[in-house]
Design an enzyme around this catalytic site. Structure first.
Site, PDB file in Angstrom:
ATOM      1  N   ASN A 210     -46.889  -9.305   8.041  1.00  0.00           N
ATOM      2  CA  ASN A 210     -46.572  -7.934   7.645  1.00  0.00           C
ATOM      3  C   ASN A 210     -47.863  -7.181   7.348  1.00  0.00           C
ATOM      4  O   ASN A 210     -48.948  -7.746   7.428  1.00  0.00           O
ATOM      5  CB  ASN A 210     -45.620  -7.928   6.435  1.00  0.00           C
ATOM      6  CG  ASN A 210     -46.232  -8.652   5.256  1.00  0.00           C
ATOM      7  OD1 ASN A 210     -47.248  -8.240   4.722  1.00  0.00           O
ATOM      8  ND2 ASN A 210     -45.635  -9.772   4.865  1.00  0.00           N
ATOM      9  N   LYS A 289     -49.181 -22.928  23.375  1.00  0.00           N
ATOM     10  CA  LYS A 289     -48.920 -21.493  23.490  1.00  0.00           C
ATOM     11  C   LYS A 289     -47.620 -21.257  24.272  1.00  0.00           C
ATOM     12  O   LYS A 289     -47.428 -21.855  25.352  1.00  0.00           O
ATOM     13  CB  LYS A 289     -50.109 -20.839  24.204  1.00  0.00           C
ATOM     14  CG  LYS A 289     -50.058 -19.354  24.198  1.00  0.00           C
ATOM     15  CD  LYS A 289     -51.281 -18.758  24.860  1.00  0.00           C
ATOM     16  CE  LYS A 289     -51.023 -17.303  25.142  1.00  0.00           C
ATOM     17  NZ  LYS A 289     -51.926 -16.738  26.112  1.00  0.00           N
TER      18      LYS A 289
END
Ligand code: C5P
Length: 403
Positions: A210, A289
């Site tokens: 955030n 990934k």
């Protein structure tokens, strides 16, 4: 060396030969961590140029009370509110007289009347002017009103005389200014503060997080250290400098933040949860990934532990302070959080209001505890942090006294 970390200093420069030392003084204040804005009187401009002080302070120099352009930027009232300290150096005999009379006929004297911040004067004048009964009476009036003074010093004067009237040296003035903020409301106590965001890994290169900047938590840590507490920050990834006299443990995820916080609990009297902890994390962080081979990708998220609630439920438990950032029904939600999480104090802030709260420099909060509440005025995070810490110290003492 005392510090001025997170402090806003308005430096008023009057017209005396010592005005040239204001350039060194700006540097000394900055070296102790202060953000400095300069007000020059007309007389000061005869001794040093505004450009010099603008370049050093990195802010435009404030010179006029009735300047439309300046008032559109930071007007006299904003400047008065911005200040954590008004320092007048050099303070001439005329300036002391006008302050003592309560005049508001230029920008500096107006800001002096309009500010709630402490005022420190560094007088500088001919030794006979300093010794004059009128100056002595003005200075006594100012000191009786709580205005602080540093100097003047003894020695050779620019006018060729020897005596008391030289402005104190910039390092001594800056040290005195910093010393004004040292107090001991939390002396001997150990405080742990969580701050910043957490990062919850999706794969080795991606995460959920955030926009929390960590500024509020770091400002609280600085204020706790100033109040004499042994202070430790448990910080998520932020780009902030650690405040002076504060220890710091860096973490990434909520689970790491919990672990680091619990490890510090045996040596913690007050725990302040200021971090914006991610409520959820990906159930599995991929080892490699994630490739974009699929059109749609679903993530399963699981709840993170609630750090502040876990700390509040510990036995023995520290005095526990949490934050509540809400966009509506602020006080009702905040009180709910106080009870549900078993906290001693909640700092509630309305993040829907323009220009305050999350990732901004200003904040306005209300403090809530079992027996009451206290709204605090909107201000910069530095001064708000100091107000919050003052209240935490009071509530902590009351709780220990069983009140
Ligand atoms: O429940 P909510 O996230 O609104 O509560 C905010 C308060 O709880 C803040 O003090 C925050 O630091 C703390 N908190 C926590 N651990 C979590 C979530 C919030 O310590 N997982």
């Amino acid at each position: 060396m005392a510090h001025l970390f997170n402090r806003n200093v308005v430096l008023g420069v009057c017209g005396g030969i010592a005005a040239y030392k204001a350039a060194f003084l700006v540097r000394e204040l900055q070296a102790r961590g202060a953000d400095v804005r300069v007000i020059m009187t007309r007389g000061a401009e005869a001794f040093i140029t505004p450009l010099t002080l603008q370049a050093l302070s990195t802010h435009p120099v404030h010179r006029d009370l009735l300047d439309e352009e300046a008032e559109r930027g930071m007007g006299h009232i904003e400047l008065a509110r911005w200040a954590d300290l008004l320092l007048i150096a050099p303070a001439t005999a005329d300036c002391l007289a006008r302050l003592a009379a309560g005049r508001a006929d230029d920008l500096l004297t107006t800001v002096a009347l309009a500010t709630a911040a402490p005022v420190l004067v560094a007088p500088a004048m001919n030794q006979q002017m300093w010794a004059d009964a009128a100056t002595a009476a003005n200075m006594a009036t100012l000191e009786a009103r709580g205005i602080h003074r540093v100097g003047p010093a003894d020695g050779d004067q620019a006018c060729g005389e020897v005596g008391t009237g030289r402005m104190s040296e910039p390092a001594a003035i800056a040290e005195r200014a910093a010393g004004l903020f040292e107090h001991g409301a939390l002396a001997g106590l150990r405080v742990v503060i969580t701050a910043g965001p957490t990062r919850e890994a999706l794969d080795p290169v991606r995460y959920l997080s955030n926009h929390s900047s960590g500024k509020m938590g770091f400002a609280l840590a600085a204020a706790c250290a100033d109040a004499g507490a042994r202070t430790t920050l448990v910080s998520g990834p932020v780009t902030l400098e650690t405040p002076p006299h504060v220890a710091r443990t860096d973490v990434e995820s909520a689970r790491e933040m919990l672990e680091a916080s619990l490890a510090l609990l045996p040596a913690c009297d007050i725990f302040i949860a200021c971090a914006a902890v991610a409520d959820y994390r990906p159930e599995h962080a991929a080892d490699d990934k994630i490739k974009k081979s699929e059109e749609r990708l679903s993530l399963t998220l699981v709840r993170n532990p609630d750090i502040v609630a876990t700390v509040a439920a510990a036995d023995p438990r520290p005095f526990t302070v949490g934050f509540a950032a809400e966009t509506r029904d602020l006080l009702a939600y905040a009180r709910g959080k106080l009870e549900r999480k078993g906290l001693d104090l909640v700092v509630a802030n309305d993040v829907s209001a323009e220009g305050i709260g999350f990732n901004s420099d200003d904040n306005a909060v209300t403090l809530l505890w079992a027996g009451g509440e206290a709204p605090l005025p909107r201000s910069g995070k530095g001064s708000l942090a100091r107000l919050i810490v003052q209240h935490i110290a009071e509530r902590y003492s009351a709780s220990r006294a069983g009140l």
